[in-house]
Design an enzyme around this catalytic site. Sequence first.
Site, PDB file in Angstrom:
ATOM      1  N   ASP A   7       0.887  -1.162   0.000  1.00 38.45           N
ATOM      2  CA  ASP A   7       0.000   0.000   0.000  1.00 38.45           C
ATOM      3  C   ASP A   7       0.926   1.213   0.000  1.00 38.45           C
ATOM      4  OD1 ASP A   7      -2.349   1.556   0.174  1.00 38.45           O
ATOM      5  OD2 ASP A   7      -2.100   1.704   2.351  1.00 38.45           O
ATOM      6  N   GLU A  68      -1.064  -1.258  -4.898  1.00 37.81           N
ATOM      7  CA  GLU A  68      -2.288  -0.501  -5.140  1.00 37.81           C
ATOM      8  C   GLU A  68      -2.068   0.454  -6.300  1.00 37.81           C
ATOM      9  OE1 GLU A  68      -5.110   1.025  -1.988  1.00 37.81           O
ATOM     10  OE2 GLU A  68      -4.174   2.893  -2.667  1.00 37.81           O
ATOM     11  N   ASP A 141      -2.737   1.219   6.851  1.00 38.48           N
ATOM     12  CA  ASP A 141      -1.880   0.937   5.687  1.00 38.48           C
ATOM     13  C   ASP A 141      -1.414  -0.524   5.692  1.00 38.48           C
ATOM     14  OD1 ASP A 141      -1.327   3.956   4.850  1.00 38.48           O
ATOM     15  OD2 ASP A 141      -1.053   3.768   7.010  1.00 38.48           O
TER      16      ASP A 141
END
EC number: 3.1.21.10
Length: 181
Positions: A7, A68, A141
């Site tokens: 992330d 991501e 996160d």
Amino acid sequence: MRVLGVDPGLTRCGIGVVEGVPGRPLTMLGVGVVRTPAEAELGHRLVAVERGIEEWLDEHRPEFVAVERVFSQHNVRTVMGTAQASAVAMLCAARRGIPVALHTPSEVKAAVTGSGRADKAQVAAMVTRLLRLDAPPKPADAADALALAICHIWRAPAQNRLQQAVARHTATTTASKGRTA
């Protein structure tokens, strides 16, 4: 299949490693966050993110890296930092020959919770449940990185079959055009 989920972020870059196959219980092998000080120079922050990701790659030896996909936000400064951290993760994987997959936030949310509009608390709750953890990973996160890895494990087989079908179709179409020319 062992997947390192990333992330991306400059201040907090979530990292999570999950192992498993679709239809079977998944196992979390590690989760954490690479942190950089907001006041540090950009170059130093990117090097710190790179070092952190390299350590995770060395320790866990994933077969895939799921990152991501950066999407447009209203805050250009935030999206730039996210994109830069994302590029570092992709570079680290590419340098080692590890395939990289990009997943959108809504794709990850839908895979893990069933809804592409789930909030962070719902994602964390499902990650906790799917990986049979005692508590949700903190910060968010870290939970998001695990969700990325889970998403990739569950979606990769279908994506691979789709890519193979497209390749076969392209090869067949190209071959038939060659015969008619």
